[in-house]
Design a protein around this motif. Structure first.
Motif, PDB file in Angstrom:
ATOM      1  N   ARG A   1     -20.249  28.465   7.700  1.00 53.17           N
ATOM      2  CA  ARG A   1     -19.982  29.391   6.596  1.00 53.17           C
ATOM      3  C   ARG A   1     -18.499  29.580   6.322  1.00 53.17           C
ATOM      4  O   ARG A   1     -18.085  29.599   5.160  1.00 53.17           O
TER       5      ARG A   1
ATOM      6  N   HIS B   1     -27.734  42.134   5.403  1.00 54.65           N
ATOM      7  CA  HIS B   1     -29.047  41.500   5.331  1.00 54.65           C
ATOM      8  C   HIS B   1     -29.892  41.700   6.585  1.00 54.65           C
ATOM      9  O   HIS B   1     -31.007  41.195   6.654  1.00 54.65           O
ATOM     10  N   ARG B   2     -29.394  42.446   7.512  1.00 61.47           N
ATOM     11  CA  ARG B   2     -30.254  42.846   8.641  1.00 61.47           C
ATOM     12  C   ARG B   2     -31.239  43.927   8.198  1.00 61.47           C
ATOM     13  O   ARG B   2     -32.263  44.126   8.845  1.00 61.47           O
TER      14      ARG B   2
ATOM     15  N   THR C   1     -24.704  34.360   3.539  1.00 63.76           N
ATOM     16  CA  THR C   1     -25.539  34.087   4.704  1.00 63.76           C
ATOM     17  C   THR C   1     -25.938  32.620   4.644  1.00 63.76           C
ATOM     18  O   THR C   1     -25.341  31.848   3.912  1.00 63.76           O
TER      19      THR C   1
ATOM     20  N   GLU D   1     -25.439  27.408   8.837  1.00 61.94           N
ATOM     21  CA  GLU D   1     -25.328  28.087  10.128  1.00 61.94           C
ATOM     22  C   GLU D   1     -23.999  28.846  10.142  1.00 61.94           C
ATOM     23  O   GLU D   1     -23.063  28.482   9.422  1.00 61.94           O
ATOM     24  N   PRO D   2     -23.891  29.873  10.968  1.00 62.92           N
ATOM     25  CA  PRO D   2     -22.646  30.664  10.985  1.00 62.92           C
ATOM     26  C   PRO D   2     -21.371  29.821  11.154  1.00 62.92           C
ATOM     27  O   PRO D   2     -20.363  30.115  10.511  1.00 62.92           O
TER      28      PRO D   2
ATOM     29  N   ASN E   1     -19.338  41.608   4.188  1.00 60.17           N
ATOM     30  CA  ASN E   1     -20.223  42.164   5.220  1.00 60.17           C
ATOM     31  C   ASN E   1     -21.683  41.774   4.989  1.00 60.17           C
ATOM     32  O   ASN E   1     -22.592  42.528   5.309  1.00 60.17           O
ATOM     33  N   GLN E   2     -21.913  40.587   4.467  1.00 59.52           N
ATOM     34  CA  GLN E   2     -23.263  40.164   4.102  1.00 59.52           C
ATOM     35  C   GLN E   2     -24.218  40.056   5.291  1.00 59.52           C
ATOM     36  O   GLN E   2     -25.378  40.433   5.182  1.00 59.52           O
ATOM     37  N   GLU E   3     -23.755  39.537   6.404  1.00 61.42           N
ATOM     38  CA  GLU E   3     -24.677  39.368   7.547  1.00 61.42           C
ATOM     39  C   GLU E   3     -25.247  40.701   7.993  1.00 61.42           C
ATOM     40  O   GLU E   3     -26.451  40.822   8.200  1.00 61.42           O
TER      41      GLU E   3
END
Length: 148
Positions: free
Chosen positions: A28, A122-123, A52, A24-25, A117-119
């Motif tokens: 991380r 992955h959008r 993520t 979960e965020p 900037n992975q989050e």
């Protein structure tokens, strides 16, 4: 030449087993800090760590004396034990393999931004799409049946 000088930078990627979303965020940042600590203990340089819920990216500088497979084995093993004991995530496991891609000094900042900037990334693109593109850009031969 009386000494050795090397610029060995790697973009390392590995996933949770079966790409299950364990992180979960709020977990991380703790995980990423811990992974960086493992790299520092191994005398590596963690330039950036991101990911993520189901995978991580490490941008790391390593020494000429490092064996990449040994470093990844220790990073995954030590972090797995910590995840079980500290985060109390019973049943957690990393996937068996990993991706490792060399990074030129001129590309470090671009790859660093990408890792961090992975989050957002992955959008618009899945991990599978991302990973296949990395393999193709790196000219890495692979068998689709053994990727996932």
């Amino acid at each position: 030449m009386p000494s050795t000088h090397a610029a060995l930078h790697y973009h390392l990627v590995f996933s949770t087993k079966n790409r299950e979303p364990w992180f979960e965020p709020h977990l991380r940042s703790r995980l990423h800090e811990y992974l960086g600590g493992i790299l520092r203990t191994e005398n590596g340089i963690p330039h950036a760590i991101g990911g993520t819920g189901d995978h991580v990216h490490l941008l790391a500088g390593l020494r000429p004396t490092h064996c990449l497979a040994d470093i990844l084995q220790r990073v995954k093993s030590i972090s797995s034990r910590w995840i079980h004991e500290e985060l109390r995530l019973a049943g957690f496991a990393w996937q068996e393999g990993y991706g490792a891609f060399t990074v030129s000094v001129s590309s470090l900042e671009k790859v660093r931004a990408y890792v961090l900037n992975q989050e957002a990334h992955h959008r618009v693109k899945t991990f599978q799409e991302e990973y296949v593109e990395m393999l193709q850009r790196g000219l890495v031969e692979y068998n689709e049946a053994h990727l996932w």
